[in-house]
Scaffold this motif. Structure first.
Motif, PDB file in Angstrom:
ATOM      1  N   ALA A   1      63.664 -14.898  -7.288  1.00  0.00           N
ATOM      2  CA  ALA A   1      63.475 -15.430  -5.968  1.00  0.00           C
ATOM      3  C   ALA A   1      62.343 -16.698  -6.103  1.00  0.00           C
ATOM      4  CB  ALA A   1      63.024 -14.294  -4.964  1.00  0.00           C
TER       5      ALA A   1
ATOM      6  N   TYR B   1      58.854 -16.947  -5.406  1.00  0.00           N
ATOM      7  CA  TYR B   1      57.780 -16.101  -4.934  1.00  0.00           C
ATOM      8  C   TYR B   1      56.431 -16.810  -4.162  1.00  0.00           C
ATOM      9  CZ  TYR B   1      60.376 -12.910  -7.588  1.00  0.00           C
ATOM     10  OH  TYR B   1      61.301 -11.913  -8.346  1.00  0.00           O
TER      11      TYR B   1
ATOM     12  N   GLY C   1      58.872 -12.405  -2.133  1.00  0.00           N
ATOM     13  CA  GLY C   1      59.819 -13.546  -2.367  1.00  0.00           C
ATOM     14  C   GLY C   1      60.795 -13.833  -1.238  1.00  0.00           C
ATOM     15  N   TRP C   2      61.302 -14.970  -1.475  1.00  0.00           N
ATOM     16  CA  TRP C   2      62.468 -15.435  -0.642  1.00  0.00           C
ATOM     17  C   TRP C   2      63.618 -16.062  -1.660  1.00  0.00           C
ATOM     18  CZ3 TRP C   2      64.730 -20.291  -0.506  1.00  0.00           C
ATOM     19  CH2 TRP C   2      65.779 -20.532   0.483  1.00  0.00           C
ATOM     20  N   ASP C   3      64.817 -15.538  -1.117  1.00  0.00           N
ATOM     21  CA  ASP C   3      66.069 -15.924  -1.798  1.00  0.00           C
ATOM     22  C   ASP C   3      67.006 -16.530  -0.799  1.00  0.00           C
ATOM     23  OD1 ASP C   3      68.284 -16.396  -3.390  1.00  0.00           O
ATOM     24  OD2 ASP C   3      68.724 -14.101  -3.893  1.00  0.00           O
TER      25      ASP C   3
ATOM     26  N   ASN D   1      70.271 -16.574  -0.106  1.00  0.00           N
ATOM     27  CA  ASN D   1      71.318 -15.608  -0.546  1.00  0.00           C
ATOM     28  C   ASN D   1      72.606 -16.735  -0.384  1.00  0.00           C
ATOM     29  OD1 ASN D   1      72.550 -13.240  -1.580  1.00  0.00           O
ATOM     30  ND2 ASN D   1      73.199 -12.942   0.576  1.00  0.00           N
TER      31      ASN D   1
ATOM     32  N   ASN E   1      69.993 -14.832   4.371  1.00  0.00           N
ATOM     33  CA  ASN E   1      68.772 -14.889   3.514  1.00  0.00           C
ATOM     34  C   ASN E   1      68.484 -13.571   3.016  1.00  0.00           C
ATOM     35  OD1 ASN E   1      68.303 -17.786   3.720  1.00  0.00           O
ATOM     36  ND2 ASN E   1      67.576 -17.624   5.550  1.00  0.00           N
ATOM     37  N   LYS E   2      67.553 -13.643   2.049  1.00  0.00           N
ATOM     38  CA  LYS E   2      66.945 -12.393   1.416  1.00  0.00           C
ATOM     39  C   LYS E   2      65.706 -12.482   1.460  1.00  0.00           C
ATOM     40  CE  LYS E   2      70.659 -10.480  -1.283  1.00  0.00           C
ATOM     41  NZ  LYS E   2      71.261  -9.959  -2.000  1.00  0.00           N
ATOM     42  N   LYS E   3      64.708 -11.412   1.740  1.00  0.00           N
ATOM     43  CA  LYS E   3      63.195 -11.585   1.403  1.00  0.00           C
ATOM     44  C   LYS E   3      63.047 -10.216   0.293  1.00  0.00           C
ATOM     45  CE  LYS E   3      61.275 -14.653   4.268  1.00  0.00           C
ATOM     46  NZ  LYS E   3      60.137 -14.534   5.153  1.00  0.00           N
ATOM     47  N   VAL E   4      62.183 -10.465  -0.661  1.00  0.00           N
ATOM     48  CA  VAL E   4      62.242  -9.485  -1.805  1.00  0.00           C
ATOM     49  C   VAL E   4      60.746  -8.993  -2.073  1.00  0.00           C
ATOM     50  CG1 VAL E   4      62.610  -9.148  -4.187  1.00  0.00           C
ATOM     51  CG2 VAL E   4      64.135 -10.684  -2.808  1.00  0.00           C
TER      52      VAL E   4
END
Length: 145
Positions: free
Chosen positions: A2, A4, A22-24, A26, A31-34
């Motif tokens: 991701a 970060y 972090g951010w991805d 997707n 989207n994804k946050k991790v």
């Protein structure tokens, strides 16, 4: 992996655990946050996925991944208030009950959940009152004055 945007370093016994936010981006729908963990083992070898995310009922995770609709926004922030560490994030829900199995359609419901650093682990707190973390340094400015 991701992108970060925050690193939280915390001590557990005599080791430092790094919690990465972090951010991805997707795919074209979501989207994804991790929330990821990292430690350095002997010979400075990195190890991801330390199992320190505790949920009610004794469930423990190595990482936390939030997936949400591309047209939505999700907040994920680290807060240090009164010497206590929190990771506060938007609570996500499907836009319709029949879409509960499709995280591409998840959005925030304007409430928050959190993890609090307790006993060398991140402890999950449902329906967290994020307003309780605000510390006001300035008195209220009334715009009508």
């Amino acid at each position: 992996g991701a992108l970060y945007f925050d690193i939280i370093d915390l001590k557990k016994k005599n080791k430092t655990i790094y919690t990465l936010l972090g951010w991805d981006g997707n795919d074209m729908f979501s989207n994804k946050k991790v929330i990821e963990t990292l430690i350095f083992k002997k010979k400075n070898l990195p190890q991801f996925g330390v199992p320190i995310f505790n949920y009610p009922g004794g469930k423990t995770k190595r990482r936390v991944i939030f997936q949400y609709n591309k047209d939505s926004y999700m907040s994920l922030k680290h807060n240090l208030i009164k010497r206590e560490d929190y990771i506060v994030f938007d609570h996500l829900i499907p836009t319709s009950p029949n879409l509960k199995d499709f995280p591409d359609w998840y959005v925030t419901d304007l409430s928050f959940d959190a993890f609090m650093w307790e006993e060398n682990k991140w402890q999950f707190k449902r329906d967290f009152n994020a307003k309780s973390l605000k510390s006001f340094k300035k008195p209220f400015n009334d715009p009508n004055r």
